[in-house]
Design an enzyme around this catalytic site. Structure first.
Site, PDB file in Angstrom:
ATOM      1  N   ASP A  48       2.361  -3.433   6.813  1.00  0.00           N
ATOM      2  CA  ASP A  48       3.170  -3.456   5.595  1.00  0.00           C
ATOM      3  C   ASP A  48       4.257  -4.535   5.654  1.00  0.00           C
ATOM      4  O   ASP A  48       4.351  -5.284   6.641  1.00  0.00           O
ATOM      5  CB  ASP A  48       3.758  -2.047   5.416  1.00  0.00           C
ATOM      6  CG  ASP A  48       3.798  -1.616   3.967  1.00  0.00           C
ATOM      7  OD1 ASP A  48       3.927  -2.488   3.098  1.00  0.00           O
ATOM      8  OD2 ASP A  48       3.712  -0.400   3.713  1.00  0.00           O
TER       9      ASP A  48
ATOM     10  N   ASP B  89       2.174  -1.051  -5.343  1.00  0.00           N
ATOM     11  CA  ASP B  89       1.504   0.241  -5.141  1.00  0.00           C
ATOM     12  C   ASP B  89       0.900   0.800  -6.428  1.00  0.00           C
ATOM     13  O   ASP B  89       1.529   0.787  -7.481  1.00  0.00           O
ATOM     14  CB  ASP B  89       2.502   1.262  -4.593  1.00  0.00           C
ATOM     15  CG  ASP B  89       2.910   0.951  -3.159  1.00  0.00           C
ATOM     16  OD1 ASP B  89       2.519  -0.119  -2.644  1.00  0.00           O
ATOM     17  OD2 ASP B  89       3.617   1.777  -2.569  1.00  0.00           O
TER      18      ASP B  89
HETATM   19  C1  GLA Z   1       4.325   0.577   0.944  1.00  0.00           C
HETATM   20  C2  GLA Z   1       2.811   0.385   0.839  1.00  0.00           C
HETATM   21  C3  GLA Z   1       2.169   1.753   0.585  1.00  0.00           C
HETATM   22  C4  GLA Z   1       2.526   2.708   1.685  1.00  0.00           C
HETATM   23  C5  GLA Z   1       4.032   2.836   1.790  1.00  0.00           C
HETATM   24  C6  GLA Z   1       4.457   3.650   2.998  1.00  0.00           C
HETATM   25  O1  GLA Z   1       4.865   0.929  -0.279  1.00  0.00           O
HETATM   26  O2  GLA Z   1       2.489  -0.520  -0.163  1.00  0.00           O
HETATM   27  O3  GLA Z   1       0.758   1.606   0.467  1.00  0.00           O
HETATM   28  O4  GLA Z   1       1.974   2.265   2.897  1.00  0.00           O
HETATM   29  O5  GLA Z   1       4.648   1.563   1.910  1.00  0.00           O
HETATM   30  O6  GLA Z   1       5.842   3.775   3.099  1.00  0.00           O
END
Ligand code: GLA
Length: 390
Positions: free
Chosen positions: A155, A210
């Site tokens: 990430d 997301d």
């Molecule tokens: C980010 C990623 C998500 C998830 C969260 C976890 O937002 O894009 O897919 O992994 O972090 O905290």
């Protein structure tokens, strides 16, 4: 040596080293078709523990989903202790993963599945509840390898502000040096257009922020992802984020469209719902072998949007064996609409004939078709066809 020969030698040398760099840049042989599996984040967020992950592995197998291709069990954020130990190592959270991550990986492997884990190219992960791997890339990659990790989602939170293009390849090198072949799923949300450089760094790269469990969020992500279609290829895939099928925020038809769009876009098929309590409807979508076969087709070419008039769209792309996949999408929320696609829209030679298979109805039309086809599509729905030349 004559000038011309010297020049030929130089050209040859440059070509050989260029192809060597291309192969060696990642070349881990993984992801020749888009990855399939499950991830904890979309449904459980930080509420995860070793019992849940074990039961999920059991359910993936007993539901038959493992059998149709879902192989990775991936833990997302929040699996580790808040701090590293005194040697700087990451540890499974003592309260929620008391048996340790290696034992969990062993269990997942014993079910014939593969095991994935998560970290961030920053000092802490996105939840802030565990350390990230920035500055510890080699050490963490070694730890992951020693646990038997097969997949890393990486990430982009709590970074030092340096460019993703610089930070993400550090983990590529660390994984390569770890002694284990680990699938590398990059998650920098499309910030630096990783589609344009990701194939040399990772096996897949997020193209978007997301996903949410809504029709508009799903379409928002797949539209952005569509802009990068030409960069997808075996070994390196565009990732519009994980599936929401089964989480309850969309209708059956909307989830069918979600799954169909992901399948034709050669997106990773990473289930994001609770598979221990999977409902029948979601199971029937996720386990549709014909749709999965489109996603896993050996040609590995991402279909894309070829025509749009208002809320009505035609998406199409090539499959192996000269076949084509065609998806007709009605994004509108009122009224069943007629959508037409012409041979030229989907790249079929003029006057050629094809058989038509509806992969949701599991039905092959009696008549072959030529030139074009018009079908009815309900609101917030799609129809998905495979055309086979005859
Ligand atoms: C980010 C990623 C998500 C998830 C969260 C976890 O937002 O894009 O897919 O992994 O972090 O905290």
């Amino acid at each position: 040596m004559e000038k011309k020969q010297v020049l030929q030698c130089v050209v040859l040398f440059v070509c050989i080293s260029a192809s060597w760099i291309r192969v060696e840049s990642l070349g881990n042989g993984l992801g020749l078709t888009p990855q399939m599996g499950w991830n904890s984040w979309n449904h459980f967020g930080c509420n995860i523990n070793e019992k849940l992950i074990r039961q999920t592995a059991d359910a993936l197998v007993s539901s038959g989903l493992a059998n149709v291709g879902y192989k990775y069990i991936n833990i997302d954020d929040c699996w580790a202790n808040y701090n590293r130990d005194k040697w700087g190592n990451l540890h499974g959270n003592d309260a929620t993963f008391p048996s340790g991550i290696k034992a969990l990986a062993d269990y997942v492997h014993s079910k014939g599945l593969k095991f994935g884990i998560y970290s961030s190219a920053g000092t802490r992960t996105c939840s802030g509840r565990m350390p990230g791997s920035l500055g510890y890339e080699k050490q963490d990659a070694k730890t992951f390898a020693s646990w038997g990790v097969d997949y890393l989602k990486y990430d982009n939170c709590n970074t030092d502000g340096s460019a993703e293009k610089q930070r993400f390849p550090v983990m590529t090198q660390a994984l390569r040096a770890s002694g284990r072949n680990i699938f590398y799923s990059m998650c920098e949300w499309g910030y630096q257009e990783p589609a344009k450089w990701g194939a040399e760094v990772g096996n897949s790269w997020r193209t978007t922020t997301d996903i949410k469990d809504t029709w508009s969020s799903m379409l928002f992500n797949i539209d952005i992802n569509d802009g990068y279609a030409k960069y997808a290829r075996p070994g390196g895939w565009n990732d519009p984020d994980m599936l929401e099928v089964g989480n309850g925020g969309m209708s059956y038809n909307e989830y069918v469209a979600h799954f169909s769009l992901w399948a034709i876009s050669k997106a990773p098929l990473i289930i994001g719902c609770d598979v221990i309590n999977l409902n029948k409807e979601a199971h029937s979508i996720l386990a549709n072998k014909e749709v999965i076969a489109i996603n896993q087709d050996s040609l590995g070419v991402q279909a894309n949007k070829v025509k749009k008039y208002g809320d009505l769209e035609v998406w199409a792309g090539p499959l192996s064996g000269g076949r084509k996949v065609v998806l007709l999408l009605n994004r509108g929320n009122q009224g069943t609409k007629l959508i037409t696609f012409n041979w030229a829209d989907v790249g079929n030679p003029p006057n050629s004939a094809a058989t038509l298979r509806d992969v949701w109805l599991h039905y092959t039309y009696k008549k072959t078709i030529r030139h074009k086809l018009t079908v009815k599509v309900a609101p917030h729905s799609c129809r998905l066809f495979v055309l086979q030349p005859v």
